[in-house]
Design a protein around this motif. Structure first.
Motif: not given
Length: 346
Positions: A246-247, A260, A300, A329, A331, A334
């Protein structure tokens, strides 16, 4: 010096390991006698690169897929699909003699040093075992290497004749490190390698690993849930949640400007008491447990626990995009979250 000729070559690529869209799914049984087989999505499309001579950290809570990712890279877990390119060669489909030959270059140090050692075999025999199995050197050369490895990890020569129960926890982990070093690998996976040790011994083992990295030009994959250790030890860090990254970014960037909300929650849990921790917990402390990896939610993966989720998060899976050259990232929000974190820290 590395046993891989390419590792010492000036023309060798900068990245020792290149993982592309790695997928590891485990069968989880059928849904009823006539139903389809369901699968645990342990790792679901993970990609990253590890530069030679650096330490690449992977963090996340239990069940995030970090250890499975490392085991798949080492070919100790079955790969469903994807590429694992090591020193310019895709090893995802290797088997037989080619895979056996590649084992010399990839080793692992496990979390529990006592269970990783055979209690009925002497320490020296266990350090020598990879050399015997891989056919490295003659008998006398193997004995010489065992003595040198014991000295290199800070143990006396007579330790070779002792059994695991005669060592402390930190000494056992030194034995495991010596065993991993025996075939002169290029990449060592440290899977929670210091989490079973007390703080003082942790520092000693981390210093040992750093020294060995400098002297041998080693590359590490460092799997941990301890963000304080990761921040100090790793050059680059990937944050995993429910089988996905996710990051990802440099350790400096990730811990000073995370983008995130899951990374926020990990930092909030590990932060020392104070106004920053209070502000992070108030805004972005997640609650509840992760959803089932057998049936991940649409959109997500973090949406059910995210305090910043919007409708788009529930419908569209975010891709891992670059917000600057060294920071990625996954997201939809973000940029907004990064600015908020900087305001809290200031």
């Amino acid at each position: 010096m590395s046993v891989l000729d390419t590792a010492a070559s000036p023309a060798a690529p900068d990245h020792l390991l290149d993982v592309n869209d790695l997928v590891v799914h485990f069968p989880a049984g059928r849904q009823g006698p006539f139903g389809k087989t369901s699968f645990v999505h342990a790792v679901d499309g993970v990609s990253f690169r590890v530069r030679r001579g650096t330490t690449f950290g992977i963090v996340g809570e239990s069940g995030s897929g970090k250890s499975t990712t490392a085991l798949a890279v080492l070919r100790l877990a079955p790969i469903t699909s994807g590429q694992v390119v090591f020193a310019g060669r895709d090893i995802a489909d290797l088997s037989g003699s080619p895979l056996r030959e590649m084992r010399k270059h990839l080793q692992i140090v496990f979390q529990d040093p006592f269970s990783a050692l055979n209690p009925r075999r002497r320490a020296g025999d266990q350090i020598r075992e990879p050399l015997d199995l891989l056919g490295i050197g003659s008998g006398s050369e193997r004995d010489d290497r065992v003595r040198k490895l014991l000295a290199e990890v800070g143990l006396p020569p007579q330790a070779a004749d002792l059994f695991p129960h005669q060592f402390s926890g930190g000494q056992r982990q030194r034995l495991c490190i010596a065993r991993a070093l025996a075939p002169e690998p290029d990449l060592i996976v440290c899977d929670e390698a210091v989490s079973a040790l007390d703080v003082a011994i942790q520092a000693q083992i981390l210093n040992l690993l750093k020294r060995l990295q400098r002297e041998r030009r080693l590359t590490y994959m460092f799997i941990s849930h301890d963000l304080g250790v990761v921040q100090q030890f790793c050059d680059e860090v990937a944050v995993m949640y429910l089988g996905k990254i996710v990051e990802q970014g440099s350790a400096a960037k990730l811990f000073t400007a995370p983008c995130h909300p899951y990374t926020w929650s990990l930092i909030a849990a590990a932060a020392p008491p104070g106004p920053v921790r209070d502000a992070l917990k108030q805004r972005h402390l997640v609650k509840g447990d992760p959803p089932s990896p057998v049936d991940p939610p649409p959109g997500c993966r973090f949406v059910q626990r995210c305090p910043a989720a919007v409708d788009r998060c529930r419908q569209q899976l975010p891709s891992l995009d670059a917000i600057d050259p060294s920071h990625y990232v996954a997201c939809h929000r973000a940029s907004d979250l990064a600015e908020t974190f900087i305001q809290i820290r200031s």
